[in-house]
Structure formats: structure tokens, C-alpha cells
Scaffold this motif. Sequence first.
Motif, short mmCIF file in Angstrom:
data_model
loop_
_atom_site.label_atom_id
_atom_site.label_comp_id
_atom_site.label_asym_id
_atom_site.label_seq_id
_atom_site.Cartn_x
_atom_site.Cartn_y
_atom_site.Cartn_z
N LYS A 241 0.85 -1.19 0.00
CA LYS A 241 0.00 0.00 0.00
C LYS A 241 0.89 1.24 0.00
O LYS A 241 1.80 1.36 0.83
CB LYS A 241 -0.89 0.01 1.24
N CYS A 242 0.62 2.16 -0.91
CA CYS A 242 1.39 3.39 -0.96
C CYS A 242 1.05 4.26 0.25
O CYS A 242 -0.12 4.45 0.58
CB CYS A 242 1.09 4.15 -2.24
N ASN B 145 1.70 8.03 1.85
CA ASN B 145 2.22 9.39 1.77
C ASN B 145 2.75 9.75 3.15
O ASN B 145 2.08 9.55 4.16
CB ASN B 145 1.14 10.36 1.34
N THR C 88 10.36 0.96 -1.19
CA THR C 88 10.63 1.76 -2.39
C THR C 88 10.11 3.15 -2.09
O THR C 88 8.91 3.34 -1.86
CB THR C 88 9.94 1.16 -3.63
N PHE D 208 9.61 7.25 -3.03
CA PHE D 208 9.35 8.08 -4.21
C PHE D 208 9.46 9.55 -3.85
O PHE D 208 9.06 9.96 -2.75
CB PHE D 208 7.94 7.83 -4.75
N ASP E 131 1.87 9.76 -3.62
CA ASP E 131 1.10 8.65 -4.20
C ASP E 131 1.96 7.66 -4.98
O ASP E 131 1.48 7.01 -5.91
CB ASP E 131 -0.05 9.17 -5.07
N CYS E 132 3.24 7.56 -4.62
CA CYS E 132 4.17 6.62 -5.25
C CYS E 132 4.22 6.78 -6.76
O CYS E 132 4.28 5.81 -7.51
CB CYS E 132 3.84 5.18 -4.85
N ASN E 133 4.19 8.02 -7.20
CA ASN E 133 4.24 8.34 -8.63
C ASN E 133 5.59 8.92 -9.00
O ASN E 133 6.36 9.36 -8.15
CB ASN E 133 3.15 9.36 -8.98
N TYR F 251 12.79 7.44 -7.81
CA TYR F 251 12.54 6.54 -6.68
C TYR F 251 13.84 5.87 -6.29
O TYR F 251 14.83 5.91 -7.03
CB TYR F 251 11.48 5.51 -7.02
N SER G 224 6.67 9.70 -0.50
CA SER G 224 5.83 8.51 -0.33
C SER G 224 6.69 7.27 -0.37
O SER G 224 7.83 7.29 -0.83
CB SER G 224 4.75 8.46 -1.42
N ILE H 53 6.36 2.63 -0.46
CA ILE H 53 5.58 1.40 -0.53
C ILE H 53 6.51 0.25 -0.11
O ILE H 53 7.68 0.25 -0.45
CB ILE H 53 4.97 1.17 -1.93
#
Length: 108
Positions: free
Chosen positions: A50-51, A53, A75, A77, A81-83, A87, A104, A106
Amino acid sequence: MRLRNAVLAAASAAALVLSTPLSANAAVGDFLYKVGPGVPAGIADPESGKCINLFGATEKDPAFAPDNFTTSTATVFLDFDCNGDVYYVMNPGKRLGDRLKLRSVIFS
């Protein structure tokens, strides 16, 4: 008498198995980071897959200096929102310095 004992034992075993909570899919341990002028923050036993923030990270001031003291790979970022293309993959036990910025994360 033996049949009654066998049925009671089987029913007790079934009740024990059904009453045991299912383990949550979570990384065990703490993920630490800093926000603002160096204020420590963190996440305890984060949910895997689950990402998340990061609390305290903003568009103007990202979080920095992450320490992955969990049992899972993290991981991180630069974007919320892990965008995004920026990263970094952190193995369990990995510590990174103040230069790494993040918003963020994950966990595997």
C-alpha cells in the motif's frame, strides 16, 4: 466414552484454529525519516503493498534521511502517491543520508 472425547478434542482444536487471528500483511519494524528542519518522524509496522504518503512531507519541503528498519524492502518516491520516475529501493536495514528526498513509500 472414547468417541465423546475424540469429538470434544476435534471441536476444541477447530475452535482454537478459527480463533487465531490471521496475520496482517505488514512489514515488521520502523521506517524512520525527518521532516521540516530535521524533526524525526516515522511509521511503525507499515502495511505492505500500500502506498503511504509521508506525514509532514509537503510539496515545498519533502521528507529526507530515511532509515528502513523494517523486515521488508521499501521503495521511496520523490512524488506523492508513489508516482514519478524518481525513486530509490531500500533493503531492510538500509540508512540513507539527508540528501535523499521523498514524499511517499511502498513496502514489499
